[in-house]
Design an enzyme around this catalytic site. Structure first.
Site, PDB file in Angstrom:
ATOM      1  N   GLU A  43     -74.309 -34.551 -13.468  1.00 29.44           N
ATOM      2  CA  GLU A  43     -74.777 -33.187 -13.245  1.00 29.44           C
ATOM      3  C   GLU A  43     -74.143 -32.575 -11.989  1.00 29.44           C
ATOM      4  O   GLU A  43     -74.090 -33.195 -10.936  1.00 29.44           O
ATOM      5  CB  GLU A  43     -76.299 -33.194 -13.094  1.00 29.44           C
ATOM      6  CG  GLU A  43     -76.917 -31.820 -12.901  1.00 29.44           C
ATOM      7  CD  GLU A  43     -78.419 -31.884 -12.627  1.00 29.44           C
ATOM      8  OE1 GLU A  43     -79.088 -30.864 -12.816  1.00 29.44           O
ATOM      9  OE2 GLU A  43     -78.910 -32.967 -12.210  1.00 29.44           O
ATOM     10  N   LYS A 116     -80.090 -25.678 -18.898  1.00 29.55           N
ATOM     11  CA  LYS A 116     -81.183 -26.598 -18.586  1.00 29.55           C
ATOM     12  C   LYS A 116     -82.532 -25.912 -18.763  1.00 29.55           C
ATOM     13  O   LYS A 116     -82.803 -24.867 -18.168  1.00 29.55           O
ATOM     14  CB  LYS A 116     -81.010 -27.104 -17.159  1.00 29.55           C
ATOM     15  CG  LYS A 116     -82.002 -28.161 -16.703  1.00 29.55           C
ATOM     16  CD  LYS A 116     -81.595 -28.662 -15.328  1.00 29.55           C
ATOM     17  CE  LYS A 116     -82.522 -29.729 -14.776  1.00 29.55           C
ATOM     18  NZ  LYS A 116     -82.031 -30.240 -13.468  1.00 29.55           N
ATOM     19  N   CYS A 153     -80.626 -33.638 -16.688  1.00 33.62           N
ATOM     20  CA  CYS A 153     -81.504 -34.202 -15.660  1.00 33.62           C
ATOM     21  C   CYS A 153     -82.993 -34.094 -15.998  1.00 33.62           C
ATOM     22  O   CYS A 153     -83.471 -34.849 -16.811  1.00 33.62           O
ATOM     23  CB  CYS A 153     -81.183 -33.577 -14.309  1.00 33.62           C
ATOM     24  SG  CYS A 153     -81.746 -34.578 -12.908  1.00 33.62           S
TER      25      CYS A 153
END
Length: 292
Positions: A43, A116, A153
């Site tokens: 990331e 995300k 993540c």
């Protein structure tokens, strides 16, 4: 048989964007040399993990998709090496900012982006200051080597995200991440918890999971995070096929037969026996009120 080789990588990052891209390039080329066809980088690898502190100056890291240095660089690399590359980057779109990932197919084409969905907010991980919540929903791409789903993540802690991608036909799940110590309490070590959660996604969906984390200690004023590394590739029973150490810059490679995995999912009946009519509470915050 549809045999695919996947790779997870991990590295430390500096404040020099060009240096970070060169380091990532070397890892991608090493993975390709080992036969990997879909290669995952961690990331936000272009920069240090800048979310430790809320600083408006760091908004300058954001770029539009077409102008992002890493995406532009790795489009050429993907085409040269005939590999698929999910590339994490800080996206600018008008007045919005996203923690995004561009999926680059083996011909260098950007197939699309994922933004995300779950944005954390806590000491050392002040992401709500930098990112809008993603608006793309969970997505699956039919790349040259197979159908892949991607999360970023904090998405990896949510079984709903993995299941949504599985229901869309994902054959492999990829998670670039930046996870490490807690600046406010050095006694906390969530490495095993993190991996166990991810292994559960693999086991519950009978789908391999590939996770890439960063390594090294990064500091911003009085805040320091030591990233866990420990990138890994999990098999469809939730078994770790291969795992990196906490501090080494390295490449992990594993091979899967996608046709055999599909047959295994069908044989287990996991998706056949689902009862979505009973799962409505999943679409609520409090277990009672439906979200409309």
């Amino acid at each position: 048989m549809r045999i695919v080789k996947v790779a997870a990588t991990q590295m430390s990052c500096s404040a020099n964007i060009e240096e970070n891209i060169r380091k990532a390039d070397a890892l991608v080329r090493e993975a390709a040399r080992q036969g990997a066809q879909i290669i995952l980088l961690q990331e936000l690898f272009e920069t240090p993990y800048f979310c430790q502190k809320e600083k408006a100056d760091y908004y300058a890291y954001a770029t539009e998709l077409e102008e992002n240095k890493a995406v532009r660089h790795f489009r050429e690399v993907a085409k040269e090496l005939n590999v698929v590359l999910p590339i994490s980057f800080y996206e600018k779109k008008n007045y919005a900012r996203y923690n995004s990932l561009a999926v680059i197919d083996a011909d260098g084409t950007v197939m699309g982006i994922y933004r995300k969905s779950h944005i954390p907010d806590g000491p050392g991980y002040e992401e709500k200051f930098y990112f809008n919540p993603g608006d793309t929903g969970f997505k699956v791409w039919s790349t040259r080597y197979g159908k892949i789903g991607v999360g970023v993540c904090w998405d990896q802690w949510y079984p709903e995200a993995a299941r949504c991608m599985a229901l869309e036909g994902a054959e492999l799940l990829f998670y670039p991440t930046a996870i490490g110590s807690e600046p406010q309490d050095g006694s906390i070590d969530s490495k095993d918890h993190w991996q166990t959660c991810m292994l559960g996604h693999a086991a519950a969906n009978l789908i391999p999971v590939i996770a890439s984390n960063r390594i090294g200690a990064e500091s911003d004023e009085d805040s320091t995070i030591t990233f866990y590394g420990s990138s890994f590739i999990a098999g469809p029973q939730g078994n770790k096929v291969t795992e990196a150490g906490r501090g080494e810059e390295t490449v992990l490679v594993a091979e899967f037969d996608l046709d055999a995995l599909e047959t295994g999912r069908l044989e287990w009946g996991i998706f056949r026996d689902r009862r979505p009519d009973l799962y409505k509470k999943i679409a609520t915050y409090d277990g009672e009120t439906l979200i409309r």
